[in-house]
Motif scaffolding. Structure first.
Motif, mmCIF file in Angstrom:
data_model
loop_
_atom_site.group_PDB
_atom_site.id
_atom_site.type_symbol
_atom_site.label_atom_id
_atom_site.label_comp_id
_atom_site.label_asym_id
_atom_site.label_seq_id
_atom_site.Cartn_x
_atom_site.Cartn_y
_atom_site.Cartn_z
ATOM 1 N N ASP A 51 -32.668 18.108 31.055
ATOM 2 C CA ASP A 51 -32.194 17.137 32.039
ATOM 3 C C ASP A 51 -32.631 15.733 31.617
ATOM 4 O OD1 ASP A 51 -31.698 15.491 34.205
ATOM 5 O OD2 ASP A 51 -32.840 16.702 35.638
ATOM 6 N N PRO A 52 -31.683 14.911 31.126
ATOM 7 C CA PRO A 52 -32.036 13.569 30.667
ATOM 8 C C PRO A 52 -32.740 12.708 31.728
ATOM 9 C CG PRO A 52 -29.816 14.109 29.980
ATOM 10 C CD PRO A 52 -30.265 15.201 30.902
ATOM 11 N N GLU A 53 -32.386 12.872 32.990
ATOM 12 C CA GLU A 53 -33.034 12.079 34.052
ATOM 13 C C GLU A 53 -34.482 12.508 34.248
ATOM 14 O OE1 GLU A 53 -32.044 9.200 35.370
ATOM 15 O OE2 GLU A 53 -30.417 9.465 33.946
ATOM 16 N N GLU A 76 -25.179 18.060 19.011
ATOM 17 C CA GLU A 76 -24.799 16.764 18.435
ATOM 18 C C GLU A 76 -25.295 15.600 19.292
ATOM 19 O OE1 GLU A 76 -20.499 16.903 17.964
ATOM 20 O OE2 GLU A 76 -20.707 19.064 17.707
ATOM 21 N N ASN A 77 -26.184 15.866 20.222
ATOM 22 C CA ASN A 77 -26.639 14.857 21.174
ATOM 23 C C ASN A 77 -28.023 14.329 20.820
ATOM 24 O OD1 ASN A 77 -24.515 15.000 23.407
ATOM 25 N ND2 ASN A 77 -25.033 17.150 23.052
ATOM 26 N N LEU A 78 -28.233 13.052 21.097
ATOM 27 C CA LEU A 78 -29.540 12.426 20.924
ATOM 28 C C LEU A 78 -29.783 11.490 22.092
ATOM 29 C CD1 LEU A 78 -32.118 11.407 19.398
ATOM 30 C CD2 LEU A 78 -30.627 9.754 18.262
ATOM 31 N N LEU A 79 -30.966 11.627 22.685
ATOM 32 C CA LEU A 79 -31.442 10.671 23.668
ATOM 33 C C LEU A 79 -32.787 10.165 23.156
ATOM 34 C CD1 LEU A 79 -31.451 9.234 26.438
ATOM 35 C CD2 LEU A 79 -32.588 11.280 27.354
ATOM 36 N N PHE A 80 -32.857 8.860 22.927
ATOM 37 C CA PHE A 80 -34.106 8.209 22.538
ATOM 38 C C PHE A 80 -34.439 7.189 23.610
ATOM 39 C CE2 PHE A 80 -35.893 4.240 20.853
ATOM 40 C CZ PHE A 80 -37.158 4.699 20.502
ATOM 41 N N LEU A 81 -35.695 7.209 24.050
ATOM 42 C CA LEU A 81 -36.160 6.248 25.046
ATOM 43 C C LEU A 81 -37.484 5.649 24.603
ATOM 44 C CD1 LEU A 81 -35.573 8.531 28.160
ATOM 45 C CD2 LEU A 81 -34.257 6.478 27.637
ATOM 46 N N GLY A 95 -23.529 11.352 21.823
ATOM 47 C CA GLY A 95 -23.128 12.744 21.761
ATOM 48 C C GLY A 95 -22.149 13.101 22.858
ATOM 49 N N PRO A 96 -21.460 14.222 22.662
ATOM 50 C CA PRO A 96 -20.417 14.617 23.607
ATOM 51 C C PRO A 96 -20.943 14.888 25.022
ATOM 52 C CG PRO A 96 -20.667 16.242 21.830
ATOM 53 C CD PRO A 96 -21.547 15.099 21.512
ATOM 54 N N GLU A 97 -22.168 15.388 25.165
ATOM 55 C CA GLU A 97 -22.696 15.686 26.495
ATOM 56 C C GLU A 97 -23.338 14.468 27.154
ATOM 57 O OE1 GLU A 97 -25.246 19.141 26.368
ATOM 58 O OE2 GLU A 97 -23.823 20.134 25.036
ATOM 59 N N LEU A 98 -23.910 13.580 26.352
ATOM 60 C CA LEU A 98 -24.648 12.437 26.899
ATOM 61 C C LEU A 98 -23.812 11.175 27.013
ATOM 62 C CD1 LEU A 98 -28.029 12.778 24.948
ATOM 63 C CD2 LEU A 98 -27.586 13.345 27.337
#
Length: 162
Positions: A51-53, A76-81, A95-98
């Protein structure tokens, strides 16, 4: 198929990160790996939730200890914070999901734009290097450490919290 993983990193001593993480395990396991000045944190429950949140909220709390980074990779997704003082200062989503999103201070935008053009694991390693974090620590997740512990054991300095 790209494996998925989630890793958090904060510029704070292991003892402070352990005290912070004690009440935030979500009833699951958390590995802490010191790599001064960074401490890496691998959170079983958050990795499983995907869950990105929830990742963002945890990172914002963690960043009260010092500059903090999160890398969440799946397929294929990347979340960087990047967060400091309880606030996210930089973000890269792709990415397709994010979906796609990129924001940050002007000095980081060229780096984030370069990372956006890379495959997720390569981008993770490049971003980690920029911040002086060991790239291998950024490209690991809870399940990787669990597997390593079962196969050959982990170094003594690794702390496991439940």
């Amino acid at each position: 198929m790209v494996r998925s993983f989630l890793s958090f990193h904060v510029k704070a001593p292991l003892e402070r990160v352990a005290a912070f993480a004690e009440g935030r395990t979500g009833g699951a396991g958390v590995y802490l790996v010191p790599d001064p000045p960074w401490t890496s944190l691998y959170h079983e429950a958050l990795e499983a939730q995907e869950d990105p949140e929830a990742v963002r909220a945890f990172l914002e709390e963690l960043s009260h200890l010092g500059q903090a980074l999160a890398f969440f990779v799946g397929e294929e997704n990347l979340l960087f914070l990047l967060a400091e003082g309880g606030k996210v200062r930089a973000l890269l989503k792709k990415g397709p999901e994010l979906g796609e999103d990129l924001l940050g201070p002007e000095d980081l935008l060229p780096l984030l734009a370069q990372a956006r053009a890379m495959p997720p694991v390569s981008a993770t390693m490049a971003l980690a290097s920029h911040f002086g974090l060991h790239p291998d620590h950024a490209a690991l997740g809870f399940l990787d450490l669990l597997e390593a512990e079962e196969e050959e054991g982990l170094p003594e300095e690794v702390v496991y919290l439940e």
